[in-house]
Each structure stands twice: as structure tokens, then as C-alpha cells.
Design an enzyme around this catalytic site. Structure first.
Site, PDB file in Angstrom:
ATOM      1  N   SER A  34       0.862  -1.186   0.000  1.00 15.98           N
ATOM      2  CA  SER A  34       0.000   0.000   0.000  1.00 15.98           C
ATOM      3  C   SER A  34       0.900   1.239   0.000  1.00 15.98           C
ATOM      4  O   SER A  34       1.853   1.317   0.780  1.00 15.98           O
ATOM      5  CB  SER A  34      -0.883  -0.025   1.253  1.00 15.98           C
ATOM      6  OG  SER A  34      -1.644   1.146   1.334  1.00 15.98           O
ATOM      7  N   SER A  36       2.844   2.058  -2.497  1.00 18.11           N
ATOM      8  CA  SER A  36       4.028   1.859  -3.359  1.00 18.11           C
ATOM      9  C   SER A  36       3.889   2.628  -4.675  1.00 18.11           C
ATOM     10  O   SER A  36       4.885   2.966  -5.313  1.00 18.11           O
ATOM     11  CB  SER A  36       4.260   0.363  -3.630  1.00 18.11           C
ATOM     12  OG  SER A  36       3.124  -0.214  -4.246  1.00 18.11           O
ATOM     13  N   GLY A  37       2.639   2.892  -5.098  1.00 21.25           N
ATOM     14  CA  GLY A  37       2.432   3.675  -6.319  1.00 21.25           C
ATOM     15  C   GLY A  37       1.591   2.978  -7.380  1.00 21.25           C
ATOM     16  O   GLY A  37       1.488   3.468  -8.513  1.00 21.25           O
ATOM     17  N   LYS A  38       0.947   1.885  -7.028  1.00 22.88           N
ATOM     18  CA  LYS A  38       0.169   1.113  -8.009  1.00 22.88           C
ATOM     19  C   LYS A  38      -0.912   1.973  -8.674  1.00 22.88           C
ATOM     20  O   LYS A  38      -0.998   2.021  -9.905  1.00 22.88           O
ATOM     21  CB  LYS A  38      -0.489  -0.115  -7.334  1.00 22.88           C
ATOM     22  CG  LYS A  38       0.474  -1.042  -6.635  1.00 22.88           C
ATOM     23  CD  LYS A  38      -0.228  -2.228  -5.986  1.00 22.88           C
ATOM     24  CE  LYS A  38      -1.207  -1.860  -4.898  1.00 22.88           C
ATOM     25  NZ  LYS A  38      -0.586  -1.246  -3.689  1.00 22.88           N
ATOM     26  N   SER A 107      -2.109  -7.770  -3.578  1.00 23.39           N
ATOM     27  CA  SER A 107      -1.888  -9.185  -3.939  1.00 23.39           C
ATOM     28  C   SER A 107      -0.591  -9.727  -3.318  1.00 23.39           C
ATOM     29  O   SER A 107       0.356 -10.024  -4.036  1.00 23.39           O
ATOM     30  CB  SER A 107      -1.903  -9.380  -5.462  1.00 23.39           C
ATOM     31  OG  SER A 107      -1.116  -8.426  -6.152  1.00 23.39           O
TER      32      SER A 107
HETATM   33  N1  LIG Z   1      -5.150  -4.544   6.292  1.00 15.82           N
HETATM   34  C1  LIG Z   1      -4.941  -4.003   5.104  1.00 15.82           C
HETATM   35  N2  LIG Z   1      -3.869  -4.401   4.363  1.00 15.82           N
HETATM   36  C2  LIG Z   1      -3.682  -3.840   3.154  1.00 15.82           C
HETATM   37  N3  LIG Z   1      -4.479  -2.897   2.601  1.00 15.82           N
HETATM   38  C3  LIG Z   1      -5.563  -2.478   3.316  1.00 15.82           C
HETATM   39  C4  LIG Z   1      -5.818  -3.010   4.595  1.00 15.82           C
HETATM   40  N4  LIG Z   1      -6.942  -2.423   5.064  1.00 15.82           N
HETATM   41  C5  LIG Z   1      -7.374  -1.556   4.127  1.00 15.82           C
HETATM   42  N5  LIG Z   1      -6.545  -1.581   3.068  1.00 15.82           N
HETATM   43  C6  LIG Z   1      -6.818  -0.806   1.835  1.00 15.82           C
HETATM   44  O1  LIG Z   1      -7.225  -1.783   0.894  1.00 15.82           O
HETATM   45  C7  LIG Z   1      -6.414  -1.710  -0.278  1.00 15.82           C
HETATM   46  C8  LIG Z   1      -5.858  -3.088  -0.629  1.00 15.82           C
HETATM   47  O2  LIG Z   1      -6.831  -3.874  -1.235  1.00 15.82           O
HETATM   48  P1  LIG Z   1      -6.404  -5.051  -2.170  1.00 15.82           P
HETATM   49  O3  LIG Z   1      -7.671  -5.665  -2.659  1.00 15.82           O
HETATM   50  O4  LIG Z   1      -5.433  -4.562  -3.166  1.00 15.82           O
HETATM   51  O5  LIG Z   1      -5.655  -6.046  -1.154  1.00 15.82           O
HETATM   52  S1  LIG Z   1      -5.267  -7.576  -1.346  1.00 15.82           S
HETATM   53  O6  LIG Z   1      -4.723  -7.722  -2.695  1.00 15.82           O
HETATM   54  O7  LIG Z   1      -6.449  -8.393  -1.158  1.00 15.82           O
HETATM   55  O8  LIG Z   1      -4.256  -7.862  -0.309  1.00 15.82           O
HETATM   56  C9  LIG Z   1      -5.254  -0.809   0.025  1.00 15.82           C
HETATM   57  O9  LIG Z   1      -5.136  -0.033  -1.145  1.00 15.82           O
HETATM   58  P2  LIG Z   1      -3.735   0.513  -1.696  1.00 15.82           P
HETATM   59  O10 LIG Z   1      -3.273   1.447  -0.624  1.00 15.82           O
HETATM   60  O11 LIG Z   1      -4.114   1.223  -2.961  1.00 15.82           O
HETATM   61  O12 LIG Z   1      -2.802  -0.624  -1.920  1.00 15.82           O
HETATM   62  C10 LIG Z   1      -5.685  -0.035   1.247  1.00 15.82           C
HETATM   63  O13 LIG Z   1      -6.206   1.221   0.848  1.00 15.82           O
HETATM   64  N1  LIG Z   2       7.504   7.077  -8.852  1.00 15.69           N
HETATM   65  C1  LIG Z   2       6.329   7.087  -8.244  1.00 15.69           C
HETATM   66  N2  LIG Z   2       5.345   6.316  -8.687  1.00 15.69           N
HETATM   67  C2  LIG Z   2       4.139   6.304  -8.064  1.00 15.69           C
HETATM   68  N3  LIG Z   2       3.834   7.030  -6.979  1.00 15.69           N
HETATM   69  C3  LIG Z   2       4.788   7.831  -6.484  1.00 15.69           C
HETATM   70  C4  LIG Z   2       6.074   7.884  -7.081  1.00 15.69           C
HETATM   71  N4  LIG Z   2       6.827   8.744  -6.389  1.00 15.69           N
HETATM   72  C5  LIG Z   2       6.040   9.218  -5.403  1.00 15.69           C
HETATM   73  N5  LIG Z   2       4.805   8.676  -5.448  1.00 15.69           N
HETATM   74  C6  LIG Z   2       3.697   8.965  -4.519  1.00 15.69           C
HETATM   75  O1  LIG Z   2       3.442   7.784  -3.737  1.00 15.69           O
HETATM   76  C7  LIG Z   2       2.054   7.668  -3.454  1.00 15.69           C
HETATM   77  C8  LIG Z   2       1.556   6.338  -4.000  1.00 15.69           C
HETATM   78  O2  LIG Z   2       0.196   6.176  -3.654  1.00 15.69           O
HETATM   79  P1  LIG Z   2      -0.763   5.194  -4.428  1.00 15.69           P
HETATM   80  O3  LIG Z   2      -0.601   5.372  -5.892  1.00 15.69           O
HETATM   81  O4  LIG Z   2      -2.120   5.363  -3.848  1.00 15.69           O
HETATM   82  O5  LIG Z   2      -0.154   3.771  -4.023  1.00 15.69           O
HETATM   83  P2  LIG Z   2      -0.876   2.341  -3.992  1.00 15.69           P
HETATM   84  O6  LIG Z   2      -1.952   2.349  -5.023  1.00 15.69           O
HETATM   85  O7  LIG Z   2       0.213   1.361  -4.273  1.00 15.69           O
HETATM   86  O8  LIG Z   2      -1.428   2.205  -2.602  1.00 15.69           O
HETATM   87  C9  LIG Z   2       1.363   8.855  -4.098  1.00 15.69           C
HETATM   88  O9  LIG Z   2       1.193   9.856  -3.136  1.00 15.69           O
HETATM   89  C10 LIG Z   2       2.365   9.297  -5.189  1.00 15.69           C
HETATM   90  O10 LIG Z   2       2.280  10.655  -5.482  1.00 15.69           O
END
Ligand SMILES: Nc1ncnc2c1ncn2[C@@H]1O[C@H](COP(=O)(O)OS(=O)(=O)O)[C@@H](OP(=O)(O)O)[C@H]1O
Ligand SMILES: Nc1ncnc2c1ncn2[C@@H]1O[C@H](COP(=O)(O)OP(=O)(O)O)[C@@H](O)[C@H]1O
Length: 222
Positions: A34, A36-38, A107
Site C-alpha cells: 500500500s 508503493s504507487g500502483k 496481492s
Molecule cells: N489490512 C490491510 N492491508 C492492506 N491494505 C488495506 C488493509 N486495510 C485496508 N486496506 C486498503 O485496501 C487496499 C488493498 O486492497 P487489495 O484488494 O489490493 O488487497 S489484497 O490484494 O487483497 O491484499 C489498500 O489499497 P492501496 O493502498 O491502494 O494498496 C488499502 O487502501
Molecule cells: N515514482 C512514483 N510512482 C508512483 N507514486 C509515487 C512515485 N513517487 C512518489 N509517489 C507517490 O506515492 C504515493 C503512491 O500512492 P498510491 O498510488 O495510492 O499507491 P498504492 O496504489 O500502491 O497504494 C502517491 O502519493 C504518489 O504521489
């Protein structure tokens, strides 16, 4: 489970759908912690491919899918496994339709990601679809599932903390938080097609590398 049901074949093949769209169906599977920038990279790539390259594309994102299709699922290992299984099936349908799918999910488990890869690989080889002709080595090498490791360590993600989730996880408000809680590990990909280190690369660099990969692999034209 699947008794008394038969696969019904249509008249239009995947290649015919792809020819019409002038592209090749593929799932780019973004995996990473979470923060990382996805999502940021997926939406920036979406703009580039839709607006500039005029491609048919759809973004599937963890937070969004958990509002609808998978709103019954939590973050325990069994629910995460089911989350990825269902999303894998959705990716398979979109990819078979000839769409470029950007799937952005934490994932965390290698086995679950590998199962999605196996599903899409098997689907591409469906007997009803295109019979590879002599000059189709490139087509045979083209993968329907491309794993993209969005790499950033916990410290980097925690410093960004765009949604304040790391803070909540550290305070115990969120349990089983990937990369923070001992019961929620992240298994990094061992052989991803692409690694994008977002601590080193800008968003624009990441997008360029993805467009280059798709272009060189022949996904952006039929
Ligand atoms: N416990 C916990 N662990 C990880 N992430 C959490 C959790 N609770 C809520 N969130 C929020 O849910 C987003 C991740 O959902 P995913 O469906 O990608 O997760 S997974 O693949 O089933 O592990 C994740 O989104 P990203 O931040 O965009 O990665 C979070 O916003
Ligand atoms: N090279 C990069 N690629 C993607 N996001 C970046 C990068 N450098 C900094 N960031 C910042 O990191 C954060 C990533 O958030 P987010 O895209 O929501 O991540 P995820 O979807 O993996 O949870 C954002 O605030 C974005 O602006």
C-alpha cells in the site's frame, strides 16, 4: 462443483476482437505494498494509452473493487485469496475481450498471483481460438499476464502514507496491515516481467517503461 454445465463457444474469436481494436488483450498486474504507487502509475498509464495511443483499456483497483464486487471480503489470508481469485476471473474476461487491463492490487501472496497467471495463460491457448500459424512466434511469446512489481520498501511507503493507513496500522486501529503486521507479509515477486522502483523512478519514468514494454511486445497494434 461445475456439474451439468457446458462451455458455449461463440462465433467471434479473440483474434477477431483484437483485430477490431487494433491491440492485443493483456493484463498488466501491478503488485506492491500500500502506498508503493500502483494506483498512481495505473491512472497515469491509463491517460497516456487512452488519450495518446487511443487504446481500449480498463483499470481495476483494489479500493474500487472492494466497494462493489468484493465488498463482502476482508483482509485475512482466505479473503485476500478469494479477492484475487475473483479479480483474476474478471481480468481473464476483459483480456479475452481484447482489452488492456491494468490491475492494481496489493496481492501479497505469490501463489495467488501465479494462479491468475496460469488462468490467463490457459485461456490464451483455448482450442477454439486462433490456431497459431507459421509466422506467429511473436504472438506465441506474447504473454496475456504481465507481472509488474511496484517496488518500494515499507519505510518509503510509510513516509508517503497517502491515505494515513500506516499511521492507523501502527496505532493498532487497522489489523493485519500488509508489511506492518506480522500476520500480513508481502511476498515479493520472484520473476516479474517488470520491476519499477518508485523510490528511484518518477511516475513519468515508470509510465515510459510500461509503454515501451507494451510497444516492443506488440500489444499496441494488431
Ligand atoms: N489490512 C490491510 N492491508 C492492506 N491494505 C488495506 C488493509 N486495510 C485496508 N486496506 C486498503 O485496501 C487496499 C488493498 O486492497 P487489495 O484488494 O489490493 O488487497 S489484497 O490484494 O487483497 O491484499 C489498500 O489499497 P492501496 O493502498 O491502494 O494498496 C488499502 O487502501
Ligand atoms: N515514482 C512514483 N510512482 C508512483 N507514486 C509515487 C512515485 N513517487 C512518489 N509517489 C507517490 O506515492 C504515493 C503512491 O500512492 P498510491 O498510488 O495510492 O499507491 P498504492 O496504489 O500502491 O497504494 C502517491 O502519493 C504518489 O504521489
Amino acid at each position: 462443483m461445475a456439474t451439468n454445465i457446458t462451455w458455449h463457444h461463440g462465433h467471434i474469436t479473440r483474434s477477431e476482437r483484437e483485430r477490431q481494436l487494433n491491440q492485443r488483450g493483456v493484463t498488466l498486474w501491478f503488485t506492491g505494498l500500500s502506498g508503493s504507487g500502483k494506483s498512481t502509475i495505473a491512472t497515469a498509464l491509463e491517460r497516456e494509452l487512452v488519450l495518446k495511443h487511443k487504446k481500449a483499456l480498463y483499470v481495476l483497483d483494489g479500493d474500487n473493487i472492494r466497494h462493489g464486487l468484493n465488498k463482502d471480503l476482508g483482509f485475512g489470508p482466505g479473503d485476500r485469496q478469494e479477492n484475487i481469485r475473483r479479480i483474476g476471473e474478471v481480468c481473464n474476461l476483459f483480456t479475452d475481450a481484447g482489452i488492456i487491463v491494468l490491475a492494481a492490487f496489493v496481492s501479497p501472496y505469490k501463489e495467488d498471483r501465479d494462479k491468475v497467471r496460469a488462468l490467463l495463460d490457459a485461456s490464451q491457448r483455448k482450442p477454439n481460438d486462433e490456431a497459431p500459424s507459421i509466422n506467429e512466434t511473436a504472438v506465441n511469446r506474447r504473454k496475456p499476464f504481465v507481472e509488474v512489481y511496484i517496488q518500494a520498501d515499507v519505510a518509503t511507503c510509510e513516509q508517503r502514507d497517502p491515505k494515513g493507513l500506516y499511521k492507523k496500522a501502527r496505532s493498532g486501529e487497522i489489523k493485519s496491515f500488509t508489511g506492518v503486521s506480522p500476520d500480513a507479509p508481502f511476498e515479493a515477486p520472484e520473476n516479474p516481467e517488470l520491476v519499477l522502483n518508485t523510490g528511484m523512478l518518477s511516475v513519468e519514468d515508470c509510465v515510459s517503461r510500461l509503454v515501451e514494454y507494451l510497444s516492443a511486445g506488440g500489444y499496441l497494434a494488431f
